[in-house]
Write a protein that holds these residues in place. Sequence first.
Motif, PDB file in Angstrom:
ATOM      1  N   ILE A   1       8.463   3.378   5.555  1.00 50.34           N
ATOM      2  CA  ILE A   1       8.302   4.251   4.396  1.00 50.34           C
ATOM      3  C   ILE A   1       7.854   3.425   3.203  1.00 50.34           C
ATOM      4  CG2 ILE A   1       9.425   5.829   2.783  1.00 50.34           C
ATOM      5  CD1 ILE A   1      11.430   6.525   4.947  1.00 50.34           C
ATOM      6  N   ASN A   2       6.740   3.822   2.624  1.00 42.45           N
ATOM      7  CA  ASN A   2       6.266   3.233   1.372  1.00 42.45           C
ATOM      8  C   ASN A   2       6.684   4.176   0.250  1.00 42.45           C
ATOM      9  OD1 ASN A   2       4.885   1.757  -0.586  1.00 42.45           O
ATOM     10  ND2 ASN A   2       2.965   2.838  -0.213  1.00 42.45           N
ATOM     11  N   TRP A   3       7.726   3.810  -0.499  1.00 42.64           N
ATOM     12  CA  TRP A   3       8.257   4.659  -1.573  1.00 42.64           C
ATOM     13  C   TRP A   3       7.491   4.419  -2.860  1.00 42.64           C
ATOM     14  CZ3 TRP A   3      11.253   8.605  -0.581  1.00 42.64           C
ATOM     15  CH2 TRP A   3      12.135   8.578   0.500  1.00 42.64           C
ATOM     16  N   VAL A   4       7.038   5.502  -3.494  1.00 36.50           N
ATOM     17  CA  VAL A   4       6.269   5.411  -4.738  1.00 36.50           C
ATOM     18  C   VAL A   4       6.916   6.311  -5.798  1.00 36.50           C
ATOM     19  CG1 VAL A   4       4.036   5.804  -5.837  1.00 36.50           C
ATOM     20  CG2 VAL A   4       4.134   4.944  -3.485  1.00 36.50           C
TER      21      VAL A   4
ATOM     22  N   ASP B   1       1.646  11.020   0.728  1.00 42.81           N
ATOM     23  CA  ASP B   1       1.586  11.919   1.888  1.00 42.81           C
ATOM     24  C   ASP B   1       2.510  13.123   1.714  1.00 42.81           C
ATOM     25  OD1 ASP B   1      -0.132  10.063   3.081  1.00 42.81           O
ATOM     26  OD2 ASP B   1       1.538   8.982   4.012  1.00 42.81           O
ATOM     27  N   MET B   2       3.701  12.874   1.163  1.00 41.00           N
ATOM     28  CA  MET B   2       4.680  13.943   0.972  1.00 41.00           C
ATOM     29  C   MET B   2       5.622  13.561  -0.154  1.00 41.00           C
ATOM     30  SD  MET B   2       7.181  15.756   3.816  1.00 41.00           S
ATOM     31  CE  MET B   2       8.191  14.298   4.137  1.00 41.00           C
TER      32      MET B   2
ATOM     33  N   GLU C   1      17.534  11.817   1.438  1.00 44.72           N
ATOM     34  CA  GLU C   1      18.175  11.731   2.751  1.00 44.72           C
ATOM     35  C   GLU C   1      17.492  12.658   3.758  1.00 44.72           C
ATOM     36  OE1 GLU C   1      22.595  11.572   4.811  1.00 44.72           O
ATOM     37  OE2 GLU C   1      22.356  11.421   2.640  1.00 44.72           O
ATOM     38  N   ILE C   2      17.090  13.840   3.304  1.00 44.62           N
ATOM     39  CA  ILE C   2      16.365  14.749   4.198  1.00 44.62           C
ATOM     40  C   ILE C   2      15.041  14.131   4.611  1.00 44.62           C
ATOM     41  CG2 ILE C   2      15.152  16.964   4.305  1.00 44.62           C
ATOM     42  CD1 ILE C   2      17.423  18.157   2.701  1.00 44.62           C
ATOM     43  N   CYS C   3      14.325  13.525   3.657  1.00 44.97           N
ATOM     44  CA  CYS C   3      13.058  12.876   3.988  1.00 44.97           C
ATOM     45  C   CYS C   3      13.259  11.734   4.982  1.00 44.97           C
ATOM     46  CB  CYS C   3      12.386  12.347   2.718  1.00 44.97           C
ATOM     47  SG  CYS C   3      11.317  13.541   1.901  1.00 44.97           S
ATOM     48  N   ASN C   4      14.285  10.949   4.787  1.00 46.20           N
ATOM     49  CA  ASN C   4      14.572   9.865   5.732  1.00 46.20           C
ATOM     50  C   ASN C   4      14.800  10.399   7.143  1.00 46.20           C
ATOM     51  OD1 ASN C   4      14.421   7.445   4.202  1.00 46.20           O
ATOM     52  ND2 ASN C   4      16.391   7.875   3.264  1.00 46.20           N
TER      53      ASN C   4
ATOM     54  N   ILE D   1       4.240   5.729   6.319  1.00 43.29           N
ATOM     55  CA  ILE D   1       4.125   6.996   5.611  1.00 43.29           C
ATOM     56  C   ILE D   1       4.484   6.748   4.150  1.00 43.29           C
ATOM     57  CG2 ILE D   1       6.509   7.683   6.179  1.00 43.29           C
ATOM     58  CD1 ILE D   1       5.480  10.590   6.287  1.00 43.29           C
ATOM     59  N   THR D   2       3.726   7.348   3.238  1.00 47.89           N
ATOM     60  CA  THR D   2       3.935   7.139   1.813  1.00 47.89           C
ATOM     61  C   THR D   2       4.606   8.365   1.205  1.00 47.89           C
ATOM     62  OG1 THR D   2       1.976   5.721   1.683  1.00 47.89           O
ATOM     63  CG2 THR D   2       2.832   6.570  -0.384  1.00 47.89           C
ATOM     64  N   LEU D   3       5.783   8.146   0.647  1.00 51.67           N
ATOM     65  CA  LEU D   3       6.593   9.223   0.090  1.00 51.67           C
ATOM     66  C   LEU D   3       6.865   8.958  -1.390  1.00 51.67           C
ATOM     67  CD1 LEU D   3       9.259   9.508   2.945  1.00 51.67           C
ATOM     68  CD2 LEU D   3       7.103  10.751   2.753  1.00 51.67           C
ATOM     69  N   SER D   4       6.958  10.038  -2.165  1.00 50.71           N
ATOM     70  CA  SER D   4       7.237   9.876  -3.594  1.00 50.71           C
ATOM     71  C   SER D   4       8.658  10.291  -3.926  1.00 50.71           C
ATOM     72  CB  SER D   4       6.249  10.699  -4.426  1.00 50.71           C
ATOM     73  OG  SER D   4       6.399  12.085  -4.180  1.00 50.71           O
TER      74      SER D   4
END
Length: 317
Positions: free
Chosen positions: A91-94, A111-112, A71-74, A46-49
Amino acid sequence: MQFITTHLYRALFSLTVAIVLSVGLLAPSDSRADDLLSRIAQTRTITLSYQTDVFPFSYIEGNKPRGFSIEICNRLVDMLKQELQIPVLKINWVPVTTATQFLTIENKTIDMGCIPTVYTAERQKIVTFSEPYFFSATRYVSRKEDRISDISELNGHTVLVKSGTVFVRHIQQANSEHQLSLNIDLGTDNIKAFSALESGQTPAIVSSDVLLLGQIALSVHPQAFAISADTLSPRLPIGMPMQKDNADFTDLINHSMKRLMLSKEFANIYNKWFFEPIMPQGITLNWPMPPELKQSLSSTALYSYSHAPHSEDNGQP
């Protein structure tokens, strides 16, 4: 509070997810029917910013994103992994900026977003929002030595506000309503903006009250600054922005968000970031939970209770 659910609901929910995934795995790669959830399940990614300047929600420490939103996203990712019944979800952090945070979701690079994002009608045309997990109002911060007791004393001065935020519209409205002659300077970075305030280049910065509190706490002399009593907006809901037209993914995120917020874990996460020392600086913000957030938690709890079967419905004593 404890999230109230039933075995029947969870069975039906799991069945729905299984059907969505099976359809997604069999559909052509160019299918437009909610392909986000099936792609996440297929790729186990999942790709998150995140952003680097919105302490305590999203910032960088040790080359990794940290913060309340992070932390909520994790935790949401952990719950997604459980619901999708997959062993690993990477998690792919961007990193993104205010200028790119919505563009990257709209073009499906992200994604989110794990960034404190205020709901607006304009934004809802290009992204979908999660259930709100915070509320904040727009205020301004100034140096105490400047003795700015109310917004009228900013008349004729330059104020700094981050470009692309809802705070721009709020200060523009205040400028018109109070007939001020403000020069509204648009910045791009909260940390640089606060440096301008510290050095005397600008008398005030306009932003979310809790973000201003975070910048004050990070400063060398936090006692030198004051957040305004004046509010330029009511407390507004903050959620996670997501891609549009992916109803199954949105439902799964919101289901997980509700479970999290109605658990003791959410209260622990909140206390960790707003009442306990934040390392490595050891900053303590002491920011009470907004009443709107408390009300949101209560409303969600009442909804969960009203939709749960009574003892005579499930045969339990």
